[in-house]
Design an enzyme around this catalytic site. Sequence first.
Site, PDB file in Angstrom:
ATOM      1  N   HIS A 117       0.833  -1.209   0.000  1.00  5.32           N
ATOM      2  CA  HIS A 117       0.000   0.000   0.000  1.00  5.32           C
ATOM      3  C   HIS A 117       0.871   1.263   0.000  1.00  5.32           C
ATOM      4  O   HIS A 117       2.014   1.223  -0.404  1.00  5.32           O
ATOM      5  CB  HIS A 117      -0.979  -0.035   1.167  1.00  5.32           C
ATOM      6  CG  HIS A 117      -1.731  -1.331   1.221  1.00  5.32           C
ATOM      7  ND1 HIS A 117      -2.765  -1.634   0.382  1.00  5.32           N
ATOM      8  CD2 HIS A 117      -1.547  -2.433   2.015  1.00  5.32           C
ATOM      9  CE1 HIS A 117      -3.222  -2.847   0.631  1.00  5.32           C
ATOM     10  NE2 HIS A 117      -2.487  -3.368   1.614  1.00  5.32           N
TER      11      HIS A 117
ATOM     12  N   GLU B  30      -2.651   0.393   7.610  1.00  8.33           N
ATOM     13  CA  GLU B  30      -1.744  -0.695   7.241  1.00  8.33           C
ATOM     14  C   GLU B  30      -0.517  -0.166   6.510  1.00  8.33           C
ATOM     15  O   GLU B  30       0.597  -0.644   6.704  1.00  8.33           O
ATOM     16  CB  GLU B  30      -2.478  -1.711   6.356  1.00  8.33           C
ATOM     17  CG  GLU B  30      -1.611  -2.881   5.911  1.00  8.33           C
ATOM     18  CD  GLU B  30      -2.306  -3.804   4.929  1.00  8.33           C
ATOM     19  OE1 GLU B  30      -1.680  -4.796   4.515  1.00  8.33           O
ATOM     20  OE2 GLU B  30      -3.483  -3.517   4.565  1.00  8.33           O
TER      21      GLU B  30
ATOM     22  N   HIS C  70       2.528  -7.248   4.359  1.00 14.81           N
ATOM     23  CA  HIS C  70       1.156  -6.781   4.558  1.00 14.81           C
ATOM     24  C   HIS C  70       0.689  -7.151   5.958  1.00 14.81           C
ATOM     25  O   HIS C  70       1.307  -7.967   6.645  1.00 14.81           O
ATOM     26  CB  HIS C  70       0.218  -7.406   3.525  1.00 14.81           C
ATOM     27  CG  HIS C  70       0.439  -6.927   2.136  1.00 14.81           C
ATOM     28  ND1 HIS C  70      -0.325  -5.945   1.544  1.00 14.81           N
ATOM     29  CD2 HIS C  70       1.372  -7.283   1.207  1.00 14.81           C
ATOM     30  CE1 HIS C  70       0.116  -5.718   0.322  1.00 14.81           C
ATOM     31  NE2 HIS C  70       1.146  -6.520   0.089  1.00 14.81           N
TER      32      HIS C  70
ATOM     33  N   GLU D 113       1.288 -11.935   5.250  1.00 14.39           N
ATOM     34  CA  GLU D 113       0.314 -11.219   6.075  1.00 14.39           C
ATOM     35  C   GLU D 113       0.749 -11.422   7.526  1.00 14.39           C
ATOM     36  O   GLU D 113       0.653 -12.523   8.070  1.00 14.39           O
ATOM     37  CB  GLU D 113      -1.098 -11.756   5.858  1.00 14.39           C
ATOM     38  CG  GLU D 113      -1.640 -11.527   4.450  1.00 14.39           C
ATOM     39  CD  GLU D 113      -2.196 -10.117   4.259  1.00 14.39           C
ATOM     40  OE1 GLU D 113      -2.078  -9.290   5.186  1.00 14.39           O
ATOM     41  OE2 GLU D 113      -2.774  -9.871   3.177  1.00 14.39           O
TER      42      GLU D 113
END
Length: 344
Positions: free
Chosen positions: A173, A188, A241, A304
């Site tokens: 992101h 995030e 992430h 993740e």
Amino acid sequence: MRYFKRVFPAFLVFIFLHAPATFANHIIVTGEDVNVRNGPGTSYNVIGKVNKQESYAVLDENEDWIQIDMNGVSGWIYVQYVSTSRNQRQSKNEKVTIKYDQTHIRSGPSSEYDILTFVNRGTLLKVIEEENDWYKVKTKAGNGYILKSLVDDKNDSMNLQVQDKVVVIDAGHGGRDNGALSVHHHSEKNLTLSTALKLADELRLLGIEPILTRDDDEYISLASRATFINNENADAFISLHYNSAPDHPEAEGIVTYYYDSNNTNFAKTVQQHLIHESKATDRDISYGNYQVLRQSVKPAILIELGFLSNKQQEPILLTNIYQRQLVRGIASGLLYYLAHDVWQ
């Protein structure tokens, strides 16, 4: 965007001294899904796989390769993945210095063994013997094992093997793309950037060159990230992430994704080291049809690192202490993968 520059010695000279063959009757495999080849070298074809704790009769040796009998079929396995008397070398009053705080000392020469005790940065330990990538050391809690990459040792074979490695770190992101929001509205994008910068610092300590897709709050499209990855002469790619599942606020844990089946070992190695360091819930590895993985021509994984939607986990994920545990896990798994993958 700023780029990290390489700083390496002009030349690395490796001198290999080969002792006469010292056959053992049997070997025990110390790795999972280890390739067995039809000749003593990586240029030979893979004819089978062997797994941890399996035992095989030894037929012959050729430098760093051992020929084994697999139920009537002979094949060659790299010595790094077996336990024999050849793998152990007695130490002559050698001592090593610990690099990091809260370093694990284990009861055996593998991350699968229980943690015996912890030692802090700067601690000096006497080496009793060496076994593959591990030192057997003397501590106040008794004799235990430490991974060679976790000590200051200029002769560390794993560090030597990764001196010219380059890894692209992708902070997920950024810019107008906030990613997931935590329970208390932390983005995030900020957490992935913080983790990426810490990971870059850790990799430099190990002699690996990190290159970041972004090192500030910048929006970069997925297509641009994929192009960036393939344009760099990198050896691996890691996308960072954090997860979110508002409909399942109790969800927790770490999962590592791969796209190409050739990268399952990469994903598995990093995932195992991450879980050992963080003690997080293990959500295992999984196939992920993500653009940055799908379009990467280099070994690539996407991690993740936890659920921002879990109100119990959120404050832990935001701490520097836990962030560094995550980073140490990624770095040690990456180091192990890069140093060993050349032989697979």
